[in-house]
Design a protein around this motif. Structure first.
Motif, PDB file in Angstrom:
ATOM      1  N   ARG A 170       0.851  -1.195   0.000  1.00  0.00           N
ATOM      2  CA  ARG A 170       0.000   0.000   0.000  1.00  0.00           C
ATOM      3  C   ARG A 170       0.881   1.236   0.000  1.00  0.00           C
ATOM      4  O   ARG A 170       1.598   1.493   0.976  1.00  0.00           O
ATOM      5  N   HIS A 230       1.327   5.279  -0.012  1.00  0.00           N
ATOM      6  CA  HIS A 230       0.652   6.528   0.344  1.00  0.00           C
ATOM      7  C   HIS A 230       1.562   7.678  -0.012  1.00  0.00           C
ATOM      8  O   HIS A 230       2.775   7.511  -0.118  1.00  0.00           O
ATOM      9  N   ASN A 234       3.578   0.909   2.970  1.00  0.00           N
ATOM     10  CA  ASN A 234       3.382  -0.200   3.900  1.00  0.00           C
ATOM     11  C   ASN A 234       3.432  -1.502   3.116  1.00  0.00           C
ATOM     12  O   ASN A 234       2.818  -1.606   2.052  1.00  0.00           O
ATOM     13  N   LEU A 255       2.741  -5.534   3.669  1.00  0.00           N
ATOM     14  CA  LEU A 255       2.193  -6.516   4.608  1.00  0.00           C
ATOM     15  C   LEU A 255       2.151  -7.885   3.963  1.00  0.00           C
ATOM     16  O   LEU A 255       2.011  -8.000   2.744  1.00  0.00           O
ATOM     17  N   HIS A 275      -8.323  -2.946   7.701  1.00  0.00           N
ATOM     18  CA  HIS A 275      -7.958  -2.826   9.100  1.00  0.00           C
ATOM     19  C   HIS A 275      -9.100  -2.252   9.980  1.00  0.00           C
ATOM     20  O   HIS A 275      -9.443  -2.825  11.017  1.00  0.00           O
ATOM     21  N   MET A 333     -11.240  -3.844  13.216  1.00  0.00           N
ATOM     22  CA  MET A 333     -11.145  -3.236  14.544  1.00  0.00           C
ATOM     23  C   MET A 333     -12.509  -3.034  15.200  1.00  0.00           C
ATOM     24  O   MET A 333     -12.603  -2.634  16.352  1.00  0.00           O
ATOM     25  N   HIS A 356     -11.666  -6.569  16.813  1.00  0.00           N
ATOM     26  CA  HIS A 356     -10.294  -6.902  17.212  1.00  0.00           C
ATOM     27  C   HIS A 356      -9.547  -5.713  17.806  1.00  0.00           C
ATOM     28  O   HIS A 356      -8.338  -5.587  17.634  1.00  0.00           O
ATOM     29  N   ASP A 412      -3.424  -9.072  18.236  1.00  0.00           N
ATOM     30  CA  ASP A 412      -2.033  -9.234  17.859  1.00  0.00           C
ATOM     31  C   ASP A 412      -1.875  -8.956  16.366  1.00  0.00           C
ATOM     32  O   ASP A 412      -2.484  -9.638  15.536  1.00  0.00           O
ATOM     33  N   CYS A 413      -1.060  -7.945  16.039  1.00  0.00           N
ATOM     34  CA  CYS A 413      -0.878  -7.570  14.630  1.00  0.00           C
ATOM     35  C   CYS A 413      -0.551  -8.788  13.782  1.00  0.00           C
ATOM     36  O   CYS A 413      -1.056  -8.957  12.677  1.00  0.00           O
ATOM     37  N   CYS A 449      -3.013 -11.293  11.925  1.00  0.00           N
ATOM     38  CA  CYS A 449      -3.647 -10.951  10.643  1.00  0.00           C
ATOM     39  C   CYS A 449      -2.627 -10.704   9.547  1.00  0.00           C
ATOM     40  O   CYS A 449      -2.859 -11.034   8.396  1.00  0.00           O
ATOM     41  N   HIS A 450      -1.531 -10.054   9.898  1.00  0.00           N
ATOM     42  CA  HIS A 450      -0.516  -9.801   8.876  1.00  0.00           C
ATOM     43  C   HIS A 450       0.840  -9.581   9.505  1.00  0.00           C
ATOM     44  O   HIS A 450       0.948  -8.994  10.568  1.00  0.00           O
TER      45      HIS A 450
HETATM   46  C1  HEC Z   1      -7.803  -8.496  13.091  1.00  0.00           C
HETATM   47  C2  HEC Z   1      -6.832  -8.375  12.086  1.00  0.00           C
HETATM   48  C3  HEC Z   1      -5.812  -7.258  12.170  1.00  0.00           C
HETATM   49  C4  HEC Z   1      -5.061  -6.906  13.271  1.00  0.00           C
HETATM   50  C5  HEC Z   1      -5.089  -7.505  14.653  1.00  0.00           C
HETATM   51  C6  HEC Z   1      -4.200  -5.836  12.828  1.00  0.00           C
HETATM   52  N1  HEC Z   1      -4.440  -5.539  11.512  1.00  0.00           N
HETATM   53 FE1  HEC Z   1      -3.485  -4.147  10.393  1.00  0.00          FE
HETATM   54  N2  HEC Z   1      -4.620  -4.616   8.779  1.00  0.00           N
HETATM   55  C7  HEC Z   1      -5.574  -5.612   8.751  1.00  0.00           C
HETATM   56  C8  HEC Z   1      -6.167  -5.653   7.427  1.00  0.00           C
HETATM   57  C9  HEC Z   1      -7.265  -6.593   6.976  1.00  0.00           C
HETATM   58  C10 HEC Z   1      -5.516  -4.660   6.648  1.00  0.00           C
HETATM   59  C11 HEC Z   1      -5.803  -4.264   5.196  1.00  0.00           C
HETATM   60  C12 HEC Z   1      -4.836  -4.868   4.213  1.00  0.00           C
HETATM   61  C13 HEC Z   1      -5.097  -4.337   2.846  1.00  0.00           C
HETATM   62  O1  HEC Z   1      -5.118  -3.125   2.669  1.00  0.00           O
HETATM   63  O2  HEC Z   1      -5.319  -5.144   1.936  1.00  0.00           O
HETATM   64  C14 HEC Z   1      -4.545  -4.027   7.538  1.00  0.00           C
HETATM   65  C15 HEC Z   1      -3.706  -2.995   7.165  1.00  0.00           C
HETATM   66  C16 HEC Z   1      -2.719  -2.470   7.969  1.00  0.00           C
HETATM   67  C17 HEC Z   1      -1.756  -1.480   7.538  1.00  0.00           C
HETATM   68  C18 HEC Z   1      -1.682  -0.849   6.158  1.00  0.00           C
HETATM   69  C19 HEC Z   1      -2.694   0.211   5.996  1.00  0.00           C
HETATM   70  C20 HEC Z   1      -2.562   0.875   4.662  1.00  0.00           C
HETATM   71  O3  HEC Z   1      -3.597   1.110   4.057  1.00  0.00           O
HETATM   72  O4  HEC Z   1      -1.451   1.191   4.248  1.00  0.00           O
HETATM   73  C21 HEC Z   1      -0.930  -1.213   8.604  1.00  0.00           C
HETATM   74  C22 HEC Z   1       0.221  -0.235   8.639  1.00  0.00           C
HETATM   75  C23 HEC Z   1      -1.393  -2.048   9.688  1.00  0.00           C
HETATM   76  N3  HEC Z   1      -2.473  -2.800   9.279  1.00  0.00           N
HETATM   77  C24 HEC Z   1      -0.794  -2.075  10.943  1.00  0.00           C
HETATM   78  C25 HEC Z   1      -1.221  -2.862  12.002  1.00  0.00           C
HETATM   79  C26 HEC Z   1      -0.585  -2.879  13.301  1.00  0.00           C
HETATM   80  C27 HEC Z   1       0.631  -2.061  13.678  1.00  0.00           C
HETATM   81  C28 HEC Z   1      -1.292  -3.756  14.060  1.00  0.00           C
HETATM   82  C29 HEC Z   1      -1.070  -4.139  15.532  1.00  0.00           C
HETATM   83  C30 HEC Z   1      -1.205  -3.073  16.457  1.00  0.00           C
HETATM   84  C31 HEC Z   1      -2.358  -4.294  13.241  1.00  0.00           C
HETATM   85  N4  HEC Z   1      -2.274  -3.726  11.992  1.00  0.00           N
HETATM   86  C32 HEC Z   1      -3.287  -5.222  13.656  1.00  0.00           C
HETATM   87  C33 HEC Z   1      -5.952  -6.435   9.792  1.00  0.00           C
HETATM   88  C34 HEC Z   1      -5.419  -6.387  11.065  1.00  0.00           C
END
Ligand code: HEC
Ligand code: HEC
Ligand code: HEC
Ligand code: HEC
Ligand code: HEC
Length: 460
Positions: free
Chosen positions: A213, A215, A227, A229, A412, A416, A419, A434-435, A438-439
């Motif tokens: 992703r 930005h 970013n 992932l 994300h 939330m 989660h 926990d980050c 998911c990723h």
């Molecule tokens: C329950 C699942 C889940 C958890 C827990 C989670 N994420 Fe995510 N996150 C996602 C999903 C789904 C995406 C979207 C991915 C995409 O854009 O295709 C995402 C996207 C992101 C992105 C990219 C956003 C962007 O648009 O550029 C970041 C940075 C990120 N997460 C950070 C974190 C961090 C740091 C944590 C822990 C504190 C966390 N995430 C916890 C599911 C989660």
């Protein structure tokens, strides 16, 4: 034949019926041949006329004939002796006519059903109301999937129900009572076993998937921030164990939840029922997990609780610009292009003046911004067109659709809703936050992540 005409002519109602039926029949045959020859190039109105309008007229005409005979039955009796002299020929003739009628009605019915299933009927008939949805649909991974495959599913009961509610919706549009914007979530969506899962196998195990992703900032250099992932999509393995994001789609465990707002974003209560039937309840702070469930709408989670926009994806203003800049159609060589793009997208255009207005806005900005070299100047046009396209795709004033009207839940923020670490069970344990569940985050907010260079896709 003469006798039959005499019968029809015995009163004006039957006569009218015979004429109307004949005309509708001829009209139907001609338009049907025309439509078969001209395929999909015709608009929805001709199809509506041929497959719904004319058959209705045809049937109405047919009904008028016995009605007339009934109303004027005294006159009819006088003519009966004329007709009964050779009764069998008449009966044969009426049988033949009935056969033709049934064939016509059958063909019309079949064509009408097909026509009502078509994207054309669903998407463009009620043009103003459906066009926002339709425009995003034809630009989605499901552009070749018919509307009914996601909205109705197979089976006759769904069919009748959906046709009835579909027709009510058409009526609502005609009487201008449909709500603007069309509210989501759609409450009468068919169960996803009948729709999505006809093509997608819910247990399929998907290996980690790379997501990049990009930005960009509002500064002069339009600085990049990327970013990277590794999405743990997961699913169900051959031994029946499930993990990752598609753990949710496995058949064993069921997640249900209560939402207190219509858009299903406020979720105070979540219940997990595992394969053995054991329940775990997670609640937000002021709701007791051991107490009765709070009031609200109870729902069992399925595909569309995350993938709510598989086919109609409306974008966020910044995200749309980021995608445009990342793909290069909006050039980063234009200083401040994201900032000026954000401004241009927020102004109150109409669908008629948006394109020219956005161009003017950019021209004015760059005229007052020092002189640009001619090769950079030449990039304003394509950038402006791309920004205008973003506006046209996402904003529909007549339908009250603006930035943020429809929100995507498979990212994300959608996760939330539950989660966030604040939904706790009776033991005080939260739904995982926990980050890494998911990723894996391979890079966060880096201008030119090393990891992408290693994949051979860096330096963009
Ligand atoms: C329950 C699942 C889940 C958890 C827990 C989670 N994420 Fe995510 N996150 C996602 C999903 C789904 C995406 C979207 C991915 C995409 O854009 O295709 C995402 C996207 C992101 C992105 C990219 C956003 C962007 O648009 O550029 C970041 C940075 C990120 N997460 C950070 C974190 C961090 C740091 C944590 C822990 C504190 C966390 N995430 C916890 C599911 C989660
Ligand atoms: C891949 C599956 C899929 C296809 C194909 C599809 N839809 Fe949808 N549609 C959905 C889902 C899922 C929702 C959102 C449901 C929710 O939020 O509860 C939706 C929502 C809608 C909405 C509500 C407003 C909006 O824009 O979100 C309308 C109207 C709609 N669809 C019409 C159509 C029409 C017309 C077609 C064909 C041109 C079509 N859909 C094709 C899955 C699909
Ligand atoms: C008629 C078959 C069909 C139906 C029904 C269908 N899909 Fe798909 N879906 C596909 C195909 C084929 C692709 C791959 C498209 C491509 O990669 O171009 C796809 C892709 C996807 C993707 C990945 C999109 C991406 O950006 O890569 C998601 C998510 C998805 N579908 C979800 C759904 C959901 C949710 C539903 C039900 C509301 C649904 N699909 C119904 C055939 C279908
Ligand atoms: C808990 C939320 C959630 C549920 C429920 C869910 N998905 Fe997904 N799905 C995701 C996320 C998140 C991704 C990864 C998106 C990304 O790559 O950014 C994904 C990816 C996909 C993909 C693309 C897989 C690939 O090969 O890259 C398809 C297809 C898909 N989902 C279909 C479905 C179907 C069909 C269902 C219902 C049986 C479903 N999903 C249920 C969240 C969910
Ligand atoms: C309606 C609430 C809800 C939403 C929304 C939701 N989840 Fe979950 N999720 C749960 C519950 C409940 C569990 C099971 C408890 C746990 O594992 O902590 C779970 C479990 C998980 C797990 C752990 C699976 C395992 O291996 O044990 C992952 C990964 C996950 N969800 C990803 C996502 C992603 C990604 C999204 C958004 C696209 C999402 N979830 C949206 C409620 C939700």
């Amino acid at each position: 034949m003469r006798r039959l005409i005499l019968l029809f002519r015995s009163n004006w109602i039957s006569a009218l019926g015979a004429v109307v039926t004949t005309l509708a029949f001829m009209g139907f045959v001609t338009t049907w041949i025309y439509l078969s020859l001209h395929g999909a190039s015709h608009g929805p109105y001709l199809g509506m006329f041929a497959f719904i309008g004319l058959p209705m007229v045809f049937v109405a005409g047919l009904l008028l004939i016995p009605v007339g005979l009934l109303v004027y039955r005294n006159q009819l009796r006088q003519r009966m002796d004329l007709l009964t002299r050779k009764p069998f020929r008449l009966v044969r003739f009426i049988l033949l006519l009935t056969l033709i009628n049934v064939a016509v009605a059958g063909t019309a019915g079949y064509e009408a059903v097909h026509f009502m299933d078509s994207q054309q009927f669903c998407g463009s008939l009620c043009h103003e109301v459906m066009s926002p949805t339709y425009d995003t649909y034809i630009d989605s991974p499901h552009a070749r999937v018919r509307c009914v495959e996601c909205h109705i599913g197979p089976g006759a009961s769904g069919f009748v129900k959906a046709k009835v509610s579909g027709l009510l919706r058409v009526a609502a549009v005609l009487f201008d009572t449909s709500r603007r914007p069309i509210p989501t979530p759609v409450h009468d969506m068919a169960p996803t076993e009948d729709t999505c899962e006809q093509c997608h196998w819910p247990e399929r195990y998907v290996e980690d998937r790379l997501v990049v992703r990009q930005h960009f900032a509002d500064d002069e250099a339009v600085s990049a921030s990327t970013n990277v992932l590794l999405m743990r999509v997961g699913g169900t393995r051959s031994d029946g164990s499930a993990s990752g994001i598609h753990w949710h789609a496995q058949p064993g465990s069921v997640v249900s939840y209560i939402s207190t707002d219509d858009s299903r974003t406020k979720i105070p209560w979540v219940k997990l029922t595992d394969a053995a039937g054991k329940e775990r309840i997670f609640t937000i702070e002021d709701v007791d997990p051991k107490g009765p469930p709070p009031p609200g709408q109870l729902r069992t989670m399925n595909c569309v609780d995350c993938h709510n926009q598989p086919s109609h994806r409306f974008q966020d203003r910044g995200q749309a610009l980021d995608e445009g800049i990342a793909s290069g159609v909006i050039s980063r060589r234009l200083p401040f292009v994201r900032k000026v793009g954000m401004e241009a997208l927020e102004l109150g255009w109409t669908r008629e003046n948006a394109k020219a207005g956005i161009r003017q806005h950019l021209d004015r900005f760059y005229a007052g911004n020092g002189s640009l070299p001619p090769d950079v100047q030449a990039l304003i046009g394509p950038a402006s067109d791309a920004i205008a396209e973003i506006w046209m795709r996402n904003i529909h004033p007549a339908m009250n659709i603006t930035w943020g009207t429809y929100r995507d839940l498979d990212g994300h923020d959608g996760c939330m809703r539950c989660h966030d670490g604040e939904h706790l069970d009776a033991d005080g344990e939260s739904i995982t936050a926990d980050c890494e569940a998911c990723h894996a985050t391979l890079a966060e907010k880096e201008s030119d992540p090393d990891v992408l260079k290693r994949f051979g896709i860096g330096g963009r």
